[in-house]
Design a protein around this motif. Structure first.
Motif, PDB file in Angstrom:
ATOM      1  N   ALA A  61       0.849  -1.222   0.037  1.00 60.80           N
ATOM      2  CA  ALA A  61      -0.098   0.092   0.084  1.00 60.80           C
ATOM      3  C   ALA A  61       0.779   1.209   0.052  1.00 60.80           C
ATOM      4  O   ALA A  61       0.562   2.317  -1.025  1.00 60.80           O
ATOM      5  CB  ALA A  61      -0.760  -0.176   1.226  1.00 60.80           C
ATOM      6  N   VAL A  62       1.843   1.314   0.830  1.00 58.13           N
ATOM      7  CA  VAL A  62       2.694   2.477   1.004  1.00 58.13           C
ATOM      8  C   VAL A  62       3.495   2.856  -0.291  1.00 58.13           C
ATOM      9  O   VAL A  62       3.477   3.782  -0.943  1.00 58.13           O
ATOM     10  CB  VAL A  62       3.541   2.674   2.211  1.00 58.13           C
ATOM     11  CG1 VAL A  62       4.630   3.797   2.160  1.00 58.13           C
ATOM     12  CG2 VAL A  62       2.798   2.255   3.527  1.00 58.13           C
ATOM     13  N   ARG A  63       4.123   1.853  -0.670  1.00 58.99           N
ATOM     14  CA  ARG A  63       4.879   2.078  -2.023  1.00 58.99           C
ATOM     15  C   ARG A  63       4.022   2.191  -3.231  1.00 58.99           C
ATOM     16  O   ARG A  63       4.347   3.050  -4.168  1.00 58.99           O
ATOM     17  CB  ARG A  63       5.607   0.473  -2.277  1.00 58.99           C
ATOM     18  CG  ARG A  63       6.419   0.479  -3.677  1.00 58.99           C
ATOM     19  CD  ARG A  63       7.419  -0.512  -3.611  1.00 58.99           C
ATOM     20  NE  ARG A  63       6.756  -1.791  -3.345  1.00 58.99           N
ATOM     21  CZ  ARG A  63       6.066  -2.437  -4.272  1.00 58.99           C
ATOM     22  NH1 ARG A  63       5.849  -2.145  -5.591  1.00 58.99           N
ATOM     23  NH2 ARG A  63       5.504  -3.616  -3.932  1.00 58.99           N
ATOM     24  N   THR A  64       2.822   1.677  -3.404  1.00 60.82           N
ATOM     25  CA  THR A  64       1.709   1.966  -4.291  1.00 60.82           C
ATOM     26  C   THR A  64       1.375   3.398  -4.401  1.00 60.82           C
ATOM     27  O   THR A  64       1.558   4.083  -5.222  1.00 60.82           O
ATOM     28  CB  THR A  64       0.656   1.010  -4.232  1.00 60.82           C
ATOM     29  OG1 THR A  64       1.168  -0.118  -4.350  1.00 60.82           O
ATOM     30  CG2 THR A  64      -0.281   1.375  -5.335  1.00 60.82           C
ATOM     31  N   GLY A  65       1.320   3.920  -2.984  1.00 60.11           N
ATOM     32  CA  GLY A  65       0.814   5.350  -2.976  1.00 60.11           C
ATOM     33  C   GLY A  65       1.872   6.386  -3.034  1.00 60.11           C
ATOM     34  O   GLY A  65       1.727   7.309  -4.058  1.00 60.11           O
TER      35      GLY A  65
END
Length: 407
Positions: free
Chosen positions: A378-382
């Protein structure tokens, strides 16, 4: 002053028109000048001139004409173009407490290379963390076949609040260890660097491609080692004066919670305490979890198989989660809380019980609680979505690498 404004006015207008043409072309589908005229309302001469400029600078490429492509048979063939997604690249980083990942994507959002390294539980040394982040970014670039000077924007998520410069509060030791000068370490000539709170980037991801899509007010609750929240209210990401919006230090004051420790951490500690106290039956699957002992995923799996201790731990975690969600949702009038992090795929038993408990701790209309489907990414995608949005918002502020211009 007036003379200069008059002279620069056509230049400003042309730059704005060029950015409009570029954003219109961004979806990657081949287009003609007529397509752009219909979409932008600009004149043919303006569009053709801008297409020539954008092709020369590397932002778009000229394709075979419409007749050669088989879509035009009479009269003068139309010139065809397409957005060049390899004109530049972006990097998204999740510099988590125990896991650092980085991905490289082109300007269409296609991920080209990803790298990952883990850090031991006590590896919070600033120099080691900074070196690890830089090494992971370098590995991701190597796997993507992208040179460092081709990166237009790098966005990194850290488990700490950050201000507008990407720095974390100097008076907090843990936050400084999590963000050891990353804005400066990742900086390169011509590259924009953004260091942002990890929960905020998870909220960006959920709003773009996850469980917050089409919602205007929701929270993302990172729930692994520590609780942290990214807050979208009325369609805007809340950051606060120093970037601390969403920090959950107030949980020290919440009855039945007592601190910001996340579900993963609390589950692990609960089962370890039970093992040390001799409360785990000899046949329990929790005793067969390996040399490092059971973690949250082991607890959830054991609960699904009817293990009584694991079932009790899941119930206690659900109560903890419900209380945290009640505080956030009631304060901000949220539609949904997305529970995210690496343990999210295994959280359904906790989430379903927490949803039922909300009726005890808050009032209608009740928000929904869901487990994120983005898992550990989630964080990397964001971070990637934030980087792409920065380029797309003001593309002509970026100077493309020589290779893109040559193409």
């Amino acid at each position: 002053m007036t003379s200069n404004a008059v002279v620069s006015s056509p230049q400003v207008l042309r730059r704005a028109n060029a950015a409009t043409v570029l954003r219109t072309a961004w979806n990657g589908a081949p287009f003609t000048a007529s397509d752009l005229i219909a979409a932008t309302g600009l004149t043919r001469s303006t569009v053709l001139g801008l297409c020539d400029e954008l092709a020369t600078s590397g932002w778009i490429t000229e394709l075979a004409n419409a007749r050669a492509a088989g879509s035009y048979s009479k009269g003068r063939p139309a010139r065809r173009y397409a957005f060049n997604p390899t004109a530049g690249h972006v990097v998204g980083v999740d510099a988590g407490l125990h896991r650092v990942t980085a991905s490289v994507a082109d300007l269409a959002g296609a991920e080209l290379g990803t790298a990952e390294r883990t850090l031991a539980e006590d590896d919070t040394d600033r120099t080691l963390r900074r070196t690890t982040v830089l090494d992971v970014v370098e590995d991701a670039l190597d796997r993507a076949g992208v040179a460092p000077d081709e990166v237009l924007v790098t966005v990194a998520g850290v488990p700490a609040p950050t201000d507008s410069r990407g720095d974390s509060p100097a008076d907090h030791d843990f936050w400084n260890r999590m963000n050891p000068g990353l804005p400066q370490a990742l900086a390169r000539p011509g590259r924009t660097v953004v260091v942002e709170n990890d929960a905020n980037l998870a909220a960006v991801a959920e709003g773009a491609v996850g469980s917050g899509k089409h919602l205007t007010s929701f929270a993302v609750l990172l729930s692994g080692e520590r609780f942290g929240s990214g807050l979208i209210v009325d369609g805007e990401l809340l950051r606060g004066r120093t970037g601390g919006a969403g920090e959950l230090r107030l949980l020290d004051l919440v009855d039945g919670v007592g601190g910001p420790e996340g579900l993963g951490y609390v589950a692990r500690e609960m089962v370890r305490e039970a093992i040390d106290a001799g409360m785990v039956p000899a046949g329990s699957a929790l005793l067969r979890a390996g040399p490092e002992g059971p973690d949250a995923e082991h607890v959830f799996a054991a609960a699904l198989n009817g293990d009584s201790l694991a079932t009790d731990i899941v119930a206690r975690l659900a109560d903890r989660l419900a209380r945290v969600c009640a505080v956030i949702a009631t304060m901000l009038d949220l539609e949904r809380i997305v529970v995210a992090g690496a343990i999210a795929p295994a959280l359904e038993p906790v989430v379903s019980q927490a949803t039922a408990l909300l009726e005890e701790y808050t009032h209608p209309p009740f928000p929904t609680i869901v487990a994120s489907e983005l898992g550990a990414d989630a964080v990397r995608t964001g971070a990637l979505h934030r980087a792409l949005a920065l380029v797309r918002a003001n593309p002509l502020d970026f100077t493309l690498p020589a290779r893109a211009v040559a193409v």
